[in-house]
Every structure is written in C-alpha cells, then in structure tokens.
Design a protein around this motif. Structure first.
Motif, PDB file in Angstrom:
ATOM      1  N   GLY A 118       0.847  -1.182   0.000  1.00  0.00           N
ATOM      2  CA  GLY A 118       0.000   0.000   0.000  1.00  0.00           C
ATOM      3  C   GLY A 118       0.885   1.234   0.000  1.00  0.00           C
ATOM      4  N   SER A 119       0.952   1.919  -1.120  1.00  0.00           N
ATOM      5  CA  SER A 119       1.834   3.084  -1.245  1.00  0.00           C
ATOM      6  C   SER A 119       1.114   4.352  -0.799  1.00  0.00           C
ATOM      7  CB  SER A 119       2.322   3.242  -2.679  1.00  0.00           C
ATOM      8  OG  SER A 119       3.050   4.449  -2.816  1.00  0.00           O
ATOM      9  N   ARG A 120       1.731   5.032   0.149  1.00  0.00           N
ATOM     10  CA  ARG A 120       1.195   6.297   0.646  1.00  0.00           C
ATOM     11  C   ARG A 120       1.530   7.457  -0.278  1.00  0.00           C
ATOM     12  NH1 ARG A 120       4.423   5.341   6.133  1.00  0.00           N
ATOM     13  NH2 ARG A 120       5.950   4.843   4.497  1.00  0.00           N
ATOM     14  N   LEU A 121       2.385   7.204  -1.264  1.00  0.00           N
ATOM     15  CA  LEU A 121       2.885   8.269  -2.122  1.00  0.00           C
ATOM     16  C   LEU A 121       2.240   8.274  -3.503  1.00  0.00           C
ATOM     17  CD1 LEU A 121       6.651   7.925  -1.170  1.00  0.00           C
ATOM     18  CD2 LEU A 121       4.953   9.465  -0.203  1.00  0.00           C
ATOM     19  N   LEU A 122       1.559   7.194  -3.876  1.00  0.00           N
ATOM     20  CA  LEU A 122       0.958   7.118  -5.204  1.00  0.00           C
ATOM     21  C   LEU A 122      -0.309   7.954  -5.326  1.00  0.00           C
ATOM     22  CD1 LEU A 122       1.247   3.337  -6.226  1.00  0.00           C
ATOM     23  CD2 LEU A 122       2.427   5.280  -7.259  1.00  0.00           C
ATOM     24  N   SER A 123      -1.084   8.017  -4.254  1.00  0.00           N
ATOM     25  CA  SER A 123      -2.395   8.636  -4.339  1.00  0.00           C
ATOM     26  C   SER A 123      -2.356  10.156  -4.216  1.00  0.00           C
ATOM     27  CB  SER A 123      -3.304   8.092  -3.230  1.00  0.00           C
ATOM     28  OG  SER A 123      -2.820   8.487  -1.959  1.00  0.00           O
ATOM     29  N   GLY A 124      -1.337  10.656  -3.535  1.00  0.00           N
ATOM     30  CA  GLY A 124      -1.306  12.079  -3.261  1.00  0.00           C
ATOM     31  C   GLY A 124      -2.323  12.474  -2.207  1.00  0.00           C
ATOM     32  N   LYS A 125      -2.888  11.475  -1.502  1.00  0.00           N
ATOM     33  CA  LYS A 125      -3.931  11.735  -0.515  1.00  0.00           C
ATOM     34  C   LYS A 125      -3.422  11.651   0.923  1.00  0.00           C
ATOM     35  CE  LYS A 125      -7.681   9.988  -3.451  1.00  0.00           C
ATOM     36  NZ  LYS A 125      -8.752   8.953  -3.567  1.00  0.00           N
ATOM     37  N   ALA A 126      -2.112  11.507   1.093  1.00  0.00           N
ATOM     38  CA  ALA A 126      -1.575  11.467   2.455  1.00  0.00           C
ATOM     39  C   ALA A 126      -1.845  12.805   3.130  1.00  0.00           C
ATOM     40  CB  ALA A 126      -0.079  11.176   2.426  1.00  0.00           C
ATOM     41  N   ALA A 199      -2.446   2.499  -4.438  1.00  0.00           N
ATOM     42  CA  ALA A 199      -2.507   3.764  -3.698  1.00  0.00           C
ATOM     43  C   ALA A 199      -3.393   3.594  -2.468  1.00  0.00           C
ATOM     44  CB  ALA A 199      -3.051   4.860  -4.595  1.00  0.00           C
ATOM     45  N   VAL A 200      -2.895   4.048  -1.326  1.00  0.00           N
ATOM     46  CA  VAL A 200      -3.688   4.041  -0.094  1.00  0.00           C
ATOM     47  C   VAL A 200      -3.614   5.420   0.561  1.00  0.00           C
ATOM     48  CG1 VAL A 200      -3.409   1.572   0.349  1.00  0.00           C
ATOM     49  CG2 VAL A 200      -1.742   3.192   1.300  1.00  0.00           C
ATOM     50  N   GLN A 201      -4.595   5.691   1.380  1.00  0.00           N
ATOM     51  CA  GLN A 201      -4.612   6.939   2.136  1.00  0.00           C
ATOM     52  C   GLN A 201      -3.745   6.796   3.392  1.00  0.00           C
ATOM     53  OE1 GLN A 201      -8.694   8.919   2.199  1.00  0.00           O
ATOM     54  NE2 GLN A 201      -9.255   6.786   1.796  1.00  0.00           N
ATOM     55  N   TYR A 202      -3.405   7.930   3.971  1.00  0.00           N
ATOM     56  CA  TYR A 202      -2.555   7.930   5.168  1.00  0.00           C
ATOM     57  C   TYR A 202      -2.852   9.188   5.952  1.00  0.00           C
ATOM     58  CZ  TYR A 202       1.628   6.636   7.856  1.00  0.00           C
ATOM     59  OH  TYR A 202       2.490   6.235   8.847  1.00  0.00           O
ATOM     60  N   ARG A 203      -2.857   9.079   7.283  1.00  0.00           N
ATOM     61  CA  ARG A 203      -3.174  10.227   8.127  1.00  0.00           C
ATOM     62  C   ARG A 203      -2.199  10.311   9.293  1.00  0.00           C
ATOM     63  NH1 ARG A 203      -8.744   7.306   9.204  1.00  0.00           N
ATOM     64  NH2 ARG A 203      -7.879   5.338   9.903  1.00  0.00           N
ATOM     65  N   LYS A 204      -2.243  11.421  10.004  1.00  0.00           N
ATOM     66  CA  LYS A 204      -1.399  11.568  11.176  1.00  0.00           C
ATOM     67  C   LYS A 204      -1.762  10.489  12.193  1.00  0.00           C
ATOM     68  CE  LYS A 204      -0.803  16.577  10.777  1.00  0.00           C
ATOM     69  NZ  LYS A 204      -1.085  17.890  11.411  1.00  0.00           N
TER      70      LYS A 204
END
Length: 233
Positions: A118-126, A199-204
C-alpha cells in the motif's frame, strides 16, 4: 472462486488510544482472524485489543520485526488446514485506513500477484504532516536504491501490505526491528515474486512515533534500512 482465508497481523507498542479504532474499521467479513502482537506495552493496549475481538500474542523483546515474527510464529503453530491464504500487515497507530484492506488484497485475488504494498505516495492523498520530511526522503532513497540494485520498482516502504502466506514463508523473514519492511521487499525482488503497489490513504498517527518521532529512532531506522538494502546484494 473459493473465498480466501485472510489473517491480519498488527504489531503494537503502547497503542491503547488507537488500537480499538483500528480494529473497529477492519472489514471483518473479509478477515478470519486479527492478531495483535503486543511488543511489551506498558499500557492497556492488550486489554483493549482483546475486548475488541482480536487475538493477542505477546513479544517482550522490543522491535517491529520481533513483533511481526511473533505473529508469524503464532500462525505456523496452527494446523496446516487452518493457516491462511493471505496475510495483511498494518500498523496499530491509526495512520493506515483499515477499510482499504479489500483494495490492498485485490491484486492477489484478481491478478495473481504475490505481494502488494500500500503506497502512501501514489495517491497524493496522504494527510499533510502525516509523513515527516525524513520519512519522505528515506522512502525516496530506499526505493531508488532498490530500483537500481535489484531492478524492482517501488515508491514506498509502507506498513500496509498483503502477501500470500506461502510467499511469506518462502521469504524466511529475519529482521527484528527497523529493517522489516525493506527486507520483505528486497527478498521478494531477489526471489522474483510478482509485486504490485496500490494507492492508499494515510493520516497523522495517534500519539508519537517511536521511530520518526525521535532523532535516535530516525537515525537507527535509516541506518538499518540502508544496511539491509546492501546486505542482500
């Protein structure tokens, strides 16, 4: 198609404020068992996980890899017919989006891949601030080296990942701390496993990272990741 048996392994250390939320968002219709690997927590992480319906195993020896290895050992002790088809790894700090598990396992089920990152950098949604500058640079450097030394293209060393159980055993994972994720990707490259990123999302995260949240953790993690990359050439 036969419904796959999916287990989830979550390494944790003092995540009592987040682990309940993580467990509540795992799509349980997809997952047969969730294994929380308690890495010597001094808070109520284990109790919260048990009350949320997870299996809790204990590993007193600190280290991200140690916790993951304990989860693998627990699965190996089951009768072969009760072992999973796929194992999913994710963190217990609520930085990943557990509900995206179907997205992460889909390439294995539908396209016959062995390992999915799961890439946190592909989606641009981090979420802004969820990845520190040192994490962004470290990911770039590590994936650049893997691409040039092992001829496999990754964009991230993200913790949210899925792998066939048979492939995971084939990798013979060894790292006991910071090099766990990169070891998996390097060994997959060396063994020519079919790998894909989604692509995966990522949050604090909830709480402070034990690695990127301290100078010592950042330096040790960076050293171990680079050491692991060159170790397997």
């Amino acid at each position: 198609m036969k419904k796959p048996v999916i287990f989830v392994i979550i390494p944790v250390f003092n995540e009592e404020k987040s682990i309940g939320r993580v467990l509540s968002e795992i799509p349980r219709d997809w997952v047969k068992e969730v294994i929380v690997c308690n890495n010597g927590s001094s808070d109520k992480t284990a109790n919260v996980a048990l009350n949320a319906g997870a299996t809790v195993v204990h590993q007193a020896d600190r280290g991200y890899g140690n916790a993951c290895l304990k989860g693998i050992q627990y699965i190996q002790q089951k009768p072969v017919q009760e072992q999973p088809d796929i194992v999913v790894f994710l963190d217990g700090d609520y930085s990943d989006f557990p509900a995206e598990l179907p997205v992460v396992v889909a390439p294995i089920l539908e396209e016959d891949f062995d390992l999915v990152i799961g890439s946190r950098l592909l989606s641009g949604k981090a979420e802004k601030g969820s990845l520190t500058p040192q994490q962004v640079f470290g990911n770039w450097l590590a994936t650049f080296l893997i691409r040039n030394l092992y001829n496999y293209h990754f964009t991230d060393l993200g913790p949210f990942r899925a792998i066939r159980w048979s492939s995971l055993l084939q990798l013979k994972m060894e790292d006991r701390n910071y090099g766990w994720t990169v070891e998996m990707q390097i060994k997959a490259a060396k063994q020519k496993l079919r790998c894909k990123e989604v692509a995966v999302q990522y949050r604090k995260r909830i709480g402070v990272s034990k690695i990127s949240g301290t100078i010592k953790g950042t330096v040790l993690a960076g050293y171990k990741i680079l050491y692991t990359i060159f170790k397997y050439i």
